[in-house]
Design a protein around this motif. Structure first.
Motif, short mmCIF file in Angstrom:
data_model
loop_
_atom_site.label_atom_id
_atom_site.label_comp_id
_atom_site.label_asym_id
_atom_site.label_seq_id
_atom_site.Cartn_x
_atom_site.Cartn_y
_atom_site.Cartn_z
N ASN A 1 0.35 0.28 -3.69
CA ASN A 1 -0.35 -1.09 -2.55
C ASN A 1 -0.41 -0.15 -0.91
O ASN A 1 -0.86 -0.43 -0.62
CB ASN A 1 1.40 -1.48 -1.24
CG ASN A 1 1.90 -2.74 -2.31
OD1 ASN A 1 1.62 -3.28 -2.70
ND2 ASN A 1 3.49 -2.33 -2.61
N ARG B 1 10.52 2.29 -6.62
CA ARG B 1 10.14 1.71 -4.95
C ARG B 1 9.07 3.30 -4.41
O ARG B 1 8.35 2.27 -3.49
CB ARG B 1 11.23 2.40 -4.03
CG ARG B 1 10.92 1.44 -2.67
CD ARG B 1 10.45 -0.04 -2.31
NE ARG B 1 10.17 -0.68 -1.07
CZ ARG B 1 9.86 -1.53 -0.88
NH1 ARG B 1 9.10 -1.97 -2.20
NH2 ARG B 1 9.02 -2.25 0.16
N GLU C 1 5.81 1.99 -5.63
CA GLU C 1 5.21 0.91 -5.62
C GLU C 1 4.27 0.86 -4.13
O GLU C 1 3.57 0.34 -3.77
CB GLU C 1 6.18 -0.25 -5.61
CG GLU C 1 6.86 -0.88 -6.89
CD GLU C 1 8.02 -1.53 -6.45
OE1 GLU C 1 8.25 -2.36 -5.42
OE2 GLU C 1 8.91 -1.94 -7.48
#
Length: 150
Positions: free
Chosen positions: A147, A140, A143
């Motif tokens: 992003n 996570r 990620e």
């Protein structure tokens, strides 16, 4: 999920590294793969510069690991291309679990030793100046990092 970034110059590759560095955290692991001359060490130079490291960054091909402690956070630059021994005997986990950033060139050679959570970046040469970088976050926080920088 994979993300693609097109680098049209050394400057582009260094800027991406600097943007990723701005989202750094202790224990960060970045894995770089791609053929010789694809930009892996250029990426490390950009990351180290943004981290405030003033030492000259070179590929640690014959040293395996170079430690840089002069920046905001320690940077462990690894090049496992010539690794002949079982990677577990090297003690990579000791590096992965420190309050530092680890960047590993040729990480595909030690897949079994990599932490589950990491940022994998594959460099593909398109032409003399252009590279496609495929970023694959595992976990996570990686990620979220990808992003926020792409």
């Amino acid at each position: 999920m994979e993300y693609k970034y097109t680098s049209r110059s050394i400057t582009d590759t260094m800027e991406l590294a600097e943007n990723i560095e701005s989202e750094k955290f202790p224990g960060m692991v970045i894995c770089l793969d791609g053929e010789l001359g694809s930009g892996k060490t250029v990426f490390v130079k950009g990351f180290a510069k943004s981290l405030g490291i003033t030492e000259t960054i070179t590929s640690p091909t014959f040293n395996l690991i170079k430690e840089y402690n002069s920046g905001e956070m320690p940077l462990y630059h690894m090049d496992v291309y010539r690794l002949e021994n079982n990677c577990e005997t090297i003690g990579f986990n000791d590096y992965f679990n420190k309050d530092a950033v680890c960047i590993i060139e040729w990480s595909d050679m030690i897949c079994d030793c990599l932490p589950e959570e990491r940022l994998q970046i594959k460099f593909k040469i398109i032409d003399e100046n252009t590279r496609i970088l495929i970023l694959e976050p595992f976990g996570r926080k990686y990620e979220d990092l990808v992003n926020s920088v792409l």
